[in-house]
Design an enzyme around this catalytic site. Structure first.
Site, mmCIF file in Angstrom:
data_model
loop_
_atom_site.group_PDB
_atom_site.id
_atom_site.type_symbol
_atom_site.label_atom_id
_atom_site.label_comp_id
_atom_site.label_asym_id
_atom_site.label_seq_id
_atom_site.Cartn_x
_atom_site.Cartn_y
_atom_site.Cartn_z
ATOM 1 N N TYR A 167 -13.281 26.890 -9.238
ATOM 2 C CA TYR A 167 -12.074 26.182 -9.189
ATOM 3 C C TYR A 167 -12.280 24.770 -8.273
ATOM 4 O O TYR A 167 -12.876 24.058 -7.679
ATOM 5 C CB TYR A 167 -11.349 27.002 -7.788
ATOM 6 N N TRP A 226 -10.442 20.179 -9.327
ATOM 7 C CA TRP A 226 -9.898 19.186 -11.549
ATOM 8 C C TRP A 226 -10.811 18.992 -11.707
ATOM 9 O O TRP A 226 -10.366 18.593 -13.191
ATOM 10 C CB TRP A 226 -9.912 18.130 -10.006
#
Length: 771
Positions: A111, A113
Site C-alpha cells: 500500500y 502512493w
C-alpha cells in the site's frame, strides 16, 4: 548545455533543468497558479546518501537465518549483491513459499502512493506479477479513508469513491451556496496533491472565488489554520473526536424546533423516525440536545443552536474532512454528516447539501471526474483472501484469528513472504513498535525502494528502483482533465532499475516473462497505453497522437458531463425514477443491513460512542493532551522527507510539533526547544512551535517523518526524529470497517534535557561489499 523537461508528480507538474545529464533544479510551470514547494526540493534528495544504489540483502537472512523470528530486522547490516544473485534469491524464495505454504502465504497488498505514472504504477506492476505467478493475499481499502469507504455504500450507495462525482463542485458552491460548515476544516496544504499526477493547482483560486461570491465558512476543528485566512472563516474549536456529538446536537435542535426538511426526509430517506427516537432520548434516556453536545465538544450551546438555525435558514453545504474518520468509531461522523445534510434542507440543491474530502487533494470539488485513462492491465488474482489494509500487524502477529469486516468473518492468513513495492508501512501504520515486532514474523520481506527509509532498513532483500525522474511515462491525476508527459530526466542512480524491469527479470526466472511483458518494451508500453486511451476516447477528435503529445508535454481530456449515477439532485426531484443503489433506493439514515451485523460499535443508525482516548477519558489524567497527527505541508506522507522543502521545515533536525502557548508555559517549553512527546506506547523528539492556531489541550505533529528509533526492535525506544506513529494506537475504528484510528491518541509533552541523539533517519545502514 541546459535542457528543460516536463516533470509530473503527485504534487504537481514542473520543469526540470538538466545540464549534461545532471539535475540542476526543478522549477514551477508558468501556468500553475499555486505550485507546490515540494517539487523544487526533489533535487536535494536525487543523489543524497540515502539512495539505494545496489541490490542488498540482510546479512542474517543471507547467512541462512530467515526464520528465526528474532529482532534482527531493522538492526542488521546488509550485504550488497549482484542483480543476478538478487533475482535468484527472490525467485527461489517465491517458489519455496508457494510450494510449502500456498499462494496465500505471499502478501502483495503493498500500500502507498508510489509515484505518478500510468505504466510505472508500482502496486499495479507488483500485483500483475504476483497474480501471474499464482496469486497473493491482497489488502482492501486505504489508510486515508477506510471507514468512509465501507460506510458510504451502505448509506448512499455506489462505489466507495463514487461520492466524488455526486458532491457540489467549487464553481457551483460559489454560484448557489451561502454557508459552508466544514467539520475538520479545508486545509489548503492538503490540496497540493493529487494521486496520479496534476497539471496545475486550482483549489486555492476556487475557494477564493467562493468567498468573493459571499459564501460564509465555519471551521469546526481543533486547528484554526485548517481554513485559509482569505476565507475569513468562523472558528469553532472542537474537542478532537467529538464531531459526531456536535452534529447530533445540531440535529436535535433542528428537530425540536421543526426546522428540519420533513419532505426530503420522507421521500428520499429511510429510517428517520428511528433515528429521531435516539435523538430525543427515547432509546437511552439521553436527549442529544445542544447542552448535551456542548458538554462533550467544548462548542457552546449557543453556537450549536445558531448553527442549526443558519444551516436550515440558508442555502448550505455540510462537509467533513477525511481526518475525522481516522479515529475510534470513524464511520459515525461520515454517516451523521449525511443525515445532518438531509435534515438541513439543502441536500440535492445546486451547490449545496453534503460532501467530503474537499481540499484533501486538488481533485475533490474541482471536477466530477475525468475520462478513463489506460494503465498497466490488471490480472485476476487467483487467491480470494484479503485483509483490511490497517490490519497488517494483526495478521502477522495472529494468523488464524477470525475478525469481523463489513458483515463478513475473515480468517487472517499466515503470511510467509511480504513483498512491498511503492509504499512505506512504517509511515502509514500506527503503533510502530507493535509493527516492528510483527515485522519479525514472516520468513522473508522483499522491498523495492529508491532510498534507505525505515521500510528498507526493516527488509531482508532490498532492490533499488528508479524514481519518477528516471523513467518515461505519462501522468493522469484523479479528476484532473489533463495528461502530462513524463520523459526521463536523468539516468537511474547507481544500479537502479524500474519496477517493471525487475519484475520482468523475475518473471523470466519463473517462466512467465512473455505473459508479464506481453513482448513489449517499456517505451512500447507507454505509447500503447496512451494510444489505447486515445482510441477509446475517439481518436484524433479527443487527443493528439502520441508523438505530438510527447512533444507538447500536455493534452486535455474531454470533459465528463454526466449524468452521474446516484445524483442527489435527481433523487430530490424524483426518488422513484432516480433511486440510489442502496437496499431501499434512498439515503439510509437507518440501515437494516448494518443493524443485522449486530456490532456493538456500529449500530443501525449514527450515534455517539465515547472514544477510547479523548480529553474526557480517565487516561487524560496521565496523558492530558490530544495528539493530532495530520498530513504534512512539507511533503506527501513520507515522500521526500529527505527533500529540500521538508528538511527546511525541521527544528534542530526534528519534525515540528505545534503547541498552544498556555500548554507550553505550564511545562516550561519555549519555541525552538526540542521536546519529548510520549505515552505508554512510545516516545519521540520534536521541535516546539508555539501557536494559538491549535486549541489548548491539543498538540499537532504531522505524519511522515522517517521513523528513527534509537534501538530498533526494543519496544518503546525513543524516536529521534518525530514520527507520531510511535505514539498512535493500532486499534480498529470499529468492527465494520477495521480502519485505522490514528487520531484517537493521548500524549504528554516535556522539555528534553538529555544529550540530543544524532538523527540517523537519512543515513544508510551498514553496507558490506559482496564476499
Amino acid at each position: 548545455m541546459e535542457r528543460r523537461m516536463s516533470v509530473a508528480t503527485h504534487w504537481g507538474s514542473f520543469v526540470a533543468v538538466v545540464d549534461s545529464g545532471r539535475l540542476v533544479r526543478i522549477e514551477p510551470r508558468d501556468d500553475d497558479p499555486a505550485p507546490s514547494p515540494i517539487g523544487p526540493g526533489m533535487v536535494v534528495a536525487a543523489d543524497d546518501s540515502a539512495r539505494v544504489l545496489r541490490p542488498a540483502v540482510r546479512r542474517g537472512w543471507l547467512n541462512g537465518e530467515p526464520r528465526t523470528h528474532g529482532a534482527a530486522r531493522g538492526t542488521d547490516a546488509f550485504v550488497e549483491v549482484s542483480w543476478d544473485h538478487a533475482i535468484t534469491l527472490v525467485s527461489d524464495e517465491l517458489r519455496r513459499v508457494r510450494s510449502q505454504h500456498g499462494d496465500s502465504a505471499v502478501f502483495g497488498g503493498s500500500y502507498g502512493w508510489a509515484s505518478a505514472g500510468r505504466f510505472h504504477n508500482a502496486q499495479g506492476q507488483l500485483q500483475r506479477f504476483l497474480a501471474l505467478g499464482g496469486g497473493y493475499t491482497d489488502s482492501r481499502n486505504t489508510y486515508s479513508t477506510a471507514a468512509l469507504e465501507v460506510i458510504l455504500p451502505h448509506v448512499i450507495g455506489g462505489h466507495p469513491w463514487s461520492y466524488q462525482s455526486r458532491m457540489p463542485m467549487w464553481g457551483a458552491i460559489a454560484e448557489h451556496c451561502e454557508l459552508v460548515v466544514a467539520f475538520g476544516g479545508l486545509a489548503l496544504k492538503n490540496s497540493q496533491i493529487n494521486p496520479g499526477g496534476l497539471a496545475k493547482h486550482q483549489t486555492r483560486d476556487l475557494q477564493r472565488r467562493c468567498r468573493e461570491a459571499g459564501v460564509e465558512f465555519v471551521n469546526i476543528s481543533p486547528i484554526r489554520s485548517d481554513t485559509a485566512d482569505f476565507l475569513d472563516a468562523e472558528w469553532l474549536p472542537v474537542v478532537p473526536n467529538t464531531d459526531t456529538a456536535a452534529m447530533l446536537g445540531i440535529a436535535h435542535t433542528m428537530l425540536v424546533n421543526g426546522w428540519h426538511d420533513e419532505d426530503f426526509l420522507r421521500r428520499c430517506c429511510v429510517g428517520f423516525d428511528r433515528f429521531a427516537a435516539y435523538l430525543v432520548g427515547e432509546l437511552d434516556g439521553v436527549r442529544k440536545d445542544a447542552a448535551w453536545a456542548a458538554g462533550i465538544t467544548g462548542i457552546s450551546r449557543e453556537a450549536i443552536t445558531d448553527l442549526a438555525r443558519r444551516l436550515t435558514d440558508r442555502r448550505s453545504l455540510i462537509v467533513v474532512n477525511y481526518a475525522v474518520q481516522r479515529a475510534d468509531h470513524g464511520e459515525q461522523p461520515i454517516w451523521m454528516s449525511v443525515v445532518l445534510a438531509a435534515m438541513a434542507g439543502s441536500m440535492g440543491r445546486p451547490g449545496c447539501g453534503w460532501g467530503t474530502g474537499y481540499a484533501t487533494m486538488d481533485a475533490t470539488g474541482v471536477a466530477e471526474g475525468r475520462a478513463s485513462v489506460a494503465t498497466i492491465p490488471a490480472v485476476p488474482n487467483p487467491v480470494p483472501d484479503f485483509i483490511p489494509v490497517a490490519r497488517i500487524a494483526d495478521t502477522l502477529l495472529h494468523p488464524g484469528e477470525v475478525i469481523d469486516y463489513d458483515g463478513k468473518r475473515l480468517t487472517l492468513p499466515e503470511l510467509r513472504l511480504v513483498y512491498w513495492c511503492g509504499g512505506n508501512p512504517f509511515h502509514h501504520h500506527q503503533d510502530l513498535h507493535r509493527l516492528s515486532r510483527a515485522w519479525q514474523a514472516p520468513d522473508t520481506v522483499v522491498v523495492h525502494e529508491a532510498w534507505w527509509n525505515t521500510t528498507a532498513k526493516f527488509a531482508d532483500i532490498v532492490l533499488p528502483v528508479a524514481t519518477g525522474l528516471e523513467r518515461d511515462d505519462f501522468a493522469a491525476g484523479f479528476s484532473d482533465p489533463h495528461l502530462v508527459a513524463m520523459p526521463k530526466v536523468r539516468e537511474p542512480a547507481g544500479e537502479s532499475r524500474t519496477d517493471h524491469r525487475i519484475f520482468a527479470a523475475l518473471a523470466a526466472r519463473l517462466g512467465f516473462e512473455r505473459e508479464f511483458t506481453e513482448s513489449r518494451s517499456e517505451s512500447d508500453w507507454v505509447r500503447h497505453l496512451y494510444e489505447q486511451t486515445r482510441a477509446a476516447l475517439g481518436g484524433d477528435a479527443a487527443l493528439p497522437g502520441f508523438d505530438d503529445f510527447w512533444r507538447n508535454s500536455t493534452a486535455e481530456l474531454p470533459a465528463l458531463t454526466g449524468p452521474f449515477h446516484g445524483s442527489f439532485e435527481a433523487l430530490r426531484a424524483d426518488p422513484r425514477r432516480s433511486p440510489l443503489s442502496t437496499p431501499s433506493g434512498r439515503i439510509e439514515i437507518f440501515s437494516e443491513e448494518i443493524d443485522s451485523f449486530g456490532y456493538d460499535d456500529c449500530a443501525g443508525h449514527p450515534r455517539w460512542y465515547e472514544p477510547a482516548e479523548w480529553l474526557h477519558a480517565g487516561l487524560s489524567d496521565r496523558f492530558p493532551l490530544h495528539l493530532i497527527s495530520n498530513q504534512p505541508a512539507s511533503r506527501l506522507h513520507s515522500q521526500y522527507d529527505n527533500g529540500g522543502h521538508s528538511l527546511a521545515s525541521k527544528i534542530r533536525g526534528r519534525e515540528p510539533v505545534t503547541i498552544h502557548p498556555s500548554v507550553a508555559a505550564a511545562r516550561g517549553i519555549e519555541s525552538g526547544m526540542v521536546v519529548r512527546v510520549y505515552n505508554d506506547r512510545g516516545s519521540c523528539l520534536a521541535g516546539a512551535v508555539l501557536s494559538d492556531d491549535v486549541m489548548p489541550g491539543v498538540v499537532q505533529l504531522a505524519t511522515g517523518a522517517w521513523w528513527d528509533p534509537v534501538r530498533p526492535g526494543l519496544s518503546g525506544t525513543l524516536d529521534r526524529h518525530g514520527n507520531p506513529n510511535a505514539l498512535t494506537a493500532d486499534r480498529p475504528c470499529s468492527r465494520l470497517s477495521q480502519g485505522p484510528s490514528a487520531l484517537s491518541a493521548l500524549v504528554e509533552i516535556e522539555p528534553y534535557d538529555g544529550p540530543l541523539p544524532e538523527v540517523l533517519a537519512f543515513a544508510p545502514p551498514s553496507l558490506e561489499p559482496p564476499s
